[in-house]
Design a protein around this motif. Sequence first.
Motif, PDB file in Angstrom:
ATOM      1  N   SER A 226      -0.156  -5.015 -14.191  1.00  0.00           N
ATOM      2  CA  SER A 226       0.243  -3.620 -14.184  1.00  0.00           C
ATOM      3  C   SER A 226      -0.288  -2.893 -12.949  1.00  0.00           C
ATOM      4  O   SER A 226       0.403  -2.071 -12.347  1.00  0.00           O
ATOM      5  CB  SER A 226      -0.262  -2.929 -15.456  1.00  0.00           C
ATOM      6  N   GLN A 227      -1.519  -3.208 -12.552  1.00  0.00           N
ATOM      7  CA  GLN A 227      -2.084  -2.599 -11.358  1.00  0.00           C
ATOM      8  C   GLN A 227      -1.324  -3.014 -10.105  1.00  0.00           C
ATOM      9  O   GLN A 227      -1.084  -2.195  -9.215  1.00  0.00           O
ATOM     10  CB  GLN A 227      -3.564  -2.971 -11.240  1.00  0.00           C
ATOM     11  N   VAL A 228      -0.934  -4.280 -10.034  1.00  0.00           N
ATOM     12  CA  VAL A 228      -0.146  -4.752  -8.887  1.00  0.00           C
ATOM     13  C   VAL A 228       1.202  -4.047  -8.840  1.00  0.00           C
ATOM     14  O   VAL A 228       1.674  -3.631  -7.770  1.00  0.00           O
ATOM     15  CB  VAL A 228       0.044  -6.287  -8.964  1.00  0.00           C
ATOM     16  N   ARG A 229       1.830  -3.863 -10.011  1.00  0.00           N
ATOM     17  CA  ARG A 229       3.126  -3.198 -10.060  1.00  0.00           C
ATOM     18  C   ARG A 229       3.000  -1.748  -9.609  1.00  0.00           C
ATOM     19  O   ARG A 229       3.837  -1.243  -8.846  1.00  0.00           O
ATOM     20  CB  ARG A 229       3.682  -3.269 -11.485  1.00  0.00           C
ATOM     21  N   GLU A 230       1.966  -1.052 -10.077  1.00  0.00           N
ATOM     22  CA  GLU A 230       1.768   0.334  -9.678  1.00  0.00           C
ATOM     23  C   GLU A 230       1.461   0.445  -8.185  1.00  0.00           C
ATOM     24  O   GLU A 230       1.872   1.407  -7.531  1.00  0.00           O
ATOM     25  CB  GLU A 230       0.628   0.947 -10.495  1.00  0.00           C
ATOM     26  N   LYS A 231       0.749  -0.534  -7.648  1.00  0.00           N
ATOM     27  CA  LYS A 231       0.448  -0.525  -6.215  1.00  0.00           C
ATOM     28  C   LYS A 231       1.718  -0.658  -5.396  1.00  0.00           C
ATOM     29  O   LYS A 231       1.902   0.037  -4.389  1.00  0.00           O
ATOM     30  CB  LYS A 231      -0.524  -1.661  -5.879  1.00  0.00           C
ATOM     31  N   HIS A 232       2.619  -1.547  -5.816  1.00  0.00           N
ATOM     32  CA  HIS A 232       3.897  -1.706  -5.122  1.00  0.00           C
ATOM     33  C   HIS A 232       4.712  -0.421  -5.186  1.00  0.00           C
ATOM     34  O   HIS A 232       5.328  -0.006  -4.196  1.00  0.00           O
ATOM     35  CB  HIS A 232       4.698  -2.860  -5.725  1.00  0.00           C
ATOM     36  N   GLN A 233       4.705   0.225  -6.351  1.00  0.00           N
ATOM     37  CA  GLN A 233       5.464   1.455  -6.503  1.00  0.00           C
ATOM     38  C   GLN A 233       4.861   2.585  -5.679  1.00  0.00           C
ATOM     39  O   GLN A 233       5.572   3.410  -5.124  1.00  0.00           O
ATOM     40  CB  GLN A 233       5.518   1.860  -7.980  1.00  0.00           C
ATOM     41  N   GLY A 234       3.523   2.614  -5.590  1.00  0.00           N
ATOM     42  CA  GLY A 234       2.855   3.666  -4.831  1.00  0.00           C
ATOM     43  C   GLY A 234       3.093   3.559  -3.336  1.00  0.00           C
ATOM     44  O   GLY A 234       3.185   4.567  -2.630  1.00  0.00           O
ATOM     45  N   THR A 235       3.182   2.334  -2.804  1.00  0.00           N
ATOM     46  CA  THR A 235       3.397   2.131  -1.376  1.00  0.00           C
ATOM     47  C   THR A 235       4.869   2.139  -1.004  1.00  0.00           C
ATOM     48  O   THR A 235       5.214   2.113   0.174  1.00  0.00           O
ATOM     49  CB  THR A 235       2.786   0.788  -0.939  1.00  0.00           C
ATOM     50  N   GLY A 236       5.732   2.174  -2.011  1.00  0.00           N
ATOM     51  CA  GLY A 236       7.163   2.179  -1.741  1.00  0.00           C
ATOM     52  C   GLY A 236       7.736   0.823  -1.442  1.00  0.00           C
ATOM     53  O   GLY A 236       8.904   0.705  -1.076  1.00  0.00           O
ATOM     54  N   ASP A 237       6.924  -0.230  -1.550  1.00  0.00           N
ATOM     55  CA  ASP A 237       7.423  -1.583  -1.307  1.00  0.00           C
ATOM     56  C   ASP A 237       8.359  -1.999  -2.430  1.00  0.00           C
ATOM     57  O   ASP A 237       8.158  -1.651  -3.583  1.00  0.00           O
ATOM     58  CB  ASP A 237       6.270  -2.585  -1.214  1.00  0.00           C
ATOM     59  N   PRO A 238       9.380  -2.767  -2.115  1.00  0.00           N
ATOM     60  CA  PRO A 238      10.257  -3.248  -3.185  1.00  0.00           C
ATOM     61  C   PRO A 238       9.505  -4.148  -4.136  1.00  0.00           C
ATOM     62  O   PRO A 238       8.732  -5.001  -3.720  1.00  0.00           O
ATOM     63  CB  PRO A 238      11.357  -4.020  -2.441  1.00  0.00           C
ATOM     64  N   GLN A 239       9.694  -3.925  -5.408  1.00  0.00           N
ATOM     65  CA  GLN A 239       8.989  -4.700  -6.425  1.00  0.00           C
ATOM     66  C   GLN A 239       9.700  -6.020  -6.654  1.00  0.00           C
ATOM     67  O   GLN A 239      10.920  -6.063  -6.726  1.00  0.00           O
ATOM     68  CB  GLN A 239       8.953  -3.897  -7.725  1.00  0.00           C
ATOM     69  N   PRO A 240       8.969  -7.128  -6.753  1.00  0.00           N
ATOM     70  CA  PRO A 240       9.622  -8.413  -7.017  1.00  0.00           C
ATOM     71  C   PRO A 240      10.429  -8.352  -8.294  1.00  0.00           C
ATOM     72  O   PRO A 240      10.005  -7.752  -9.274  1.00  0.00           O
ATOM     73  CB  PRO A 240       8.453  -9.395  -7.134  1.00  0.00           C
ATOM     74  N   SER A 241      11.593  -8.987  -8.261  1.00  0.00           N
ATOM     75  CA  SER A 241      12.483  -8.919  -9.415  1.00  0.00           C
ATOM     76  C   SER A 241      11.871  -9.547 -10.646  1.00  0.00           C
ATOM     77  O   SER A 241      12.152  -9.153 -11.764  1.00  0.00           O
ATOM     78  CB  SER A 241      13.814  -9.617  -9.092  1.00  0.00           C
ATOM     79  N   SER A 242      10.991 -10.543 -10.454  1.00  0.00           N
ATOM     80  CA  SER A 242      10.406 -11.234 -11.603  1.00  0.00           C
ATOM     81  C   SER A 242       9.424 -10.377 -12.347  1.00  0.00           C
ATOM     82  O   SER A 242       9.130 -10.614 -13.506  1.00  0.00           O
ATOM     83  CB  SER A 242       9.708 -12.512 -11.144  1.00  0.00           C
ATOM     84  N   SER A 243       8.867  -9.346 -11.692  1.00  0.00           N
ATOM     85  CA  SER A 243       7.890  -8.493 -12.368  1.00  0.00           C
ATOM     86  C   SER A 243       8.414  -7.096 -12.581  1.00  0.00           C
ATOM     87  O   SER A 243       7.655  -6.174 -12.812  1.00  0.00           O
ATOM     88  CB  SER A 243       6.601  -8.428 -11.531  1.00  0.00           C
ATOM     89  N   ALA A 244       9.718  -6.910 -12.477  1.00  0.00           N
ATOM     90  CA  ALA A 244      10.285  -5.582 -12.654  1.00  0.00           C
ATOM     91  C   ALA A 244      10.193  -5.168 -14.102  1.00  0.00           C
ATOM     92  O   ALA A 244      10.068  -5.987 -15.001  1.00  0.00           O
ATOM     93  CB  ALA A 244      11.746  -5.576 -12.197  1.00  0.00           C
ATOM     94  N   SER A 245      10.285  -3.855 -14.324  1.00  0.00           N
ATOM     95  CA  SER A 245      10.232  -3.347 -15.683  1.00  0.00           C
ATOM     96  C   SER A 245      11.430  -3.849 -16.447  1.00  0.00           C
ATOM     97  O   SER A 245      12.510  -4.053 -15.879  1.00  0.00           O
ATOM     98  CB  SER A 245      10.219  -1.821 -15.664  1.00  0.00           C
TER      99      SER A 245
END
Length: 299
Positions: A226-245
Amino acid sequence: MEELERGLLMQPWAWLQLAENSLLAKAYITKQGYALLVSDLQQVWHEQVDTGVVSQRAKELNRRLTAPPAAFLCHLDDLLRPLLKDSACPSKATFVCDRAAEALILRVRSELSGLPFYWNFHCILASPSLVSQHLIRPLMGVSLALQCQVRELATMLRMKDLEIQDYQESGAVLSRDRLKTEPFEENSFLEQFMVEKLPEACSVGDGRPFVMNLQSLYMAVTRQESQVREKHQGTGDPQPSSSASPQGTENQLVKQPQEPVSSAPSIPVPEKEPTGTSGPMQRPQLSKVKAKKPRGLFS
């Protein structure tokens, strides 16, 4: 509903024995709604509702009770917490599990303000993305973490053997023969484990061993992801499809207009934010609907 999705992910799994049904379950409840996930290790069911659905369902099942949705959510939290936490204080409710087609209904019966209280959790089959988020990916993370732990322990054992060898070469003698051990050989250990210990170690059974032994590691893995996902969202980086919501979660939410429970005045909701099943919720008071006295033809 992002808060419910995130809160549900952070909850540990609990093992339930309801009559002949052995289930794994997790729930998260706030004053805005609840999210519930149930599995029998064959299928996974899910329900996520808001206050509108809670108000409508409470009106249908409990016509003699009137209260804001937060009061019913608070009571459901009080009933589920002992069941999911396996606490010494048993839940003051009766739970019955029914299955119909691709749905699972968890029926609850208890008392509220001295009157019978009924509730039905209507769970439908969870989407593949939701199953991946709550089971597949966390269990893969747990497996990788345990593998890393085994490697670290094997390295530590080899270092201990070298330390013992150095002591022996320096003239040290073991005072108690029963403490003597053979040098650690990783390949031999793994081969012996596969033959002697693997059948017992990987016995999933009804899911209870997983709940009893791995919940702390499961929660650590989900928290890290969850922390990795929030970090990706905070930096605006595209989130990997495998860990998307999980997609389609909002589609599983049945939206209905919120209606008053009865003509009786509603009790105001307290300002304090109710928490999930991990902590107590402040409980608004309920009021009973007074039955009208029947009037005769000549009265």
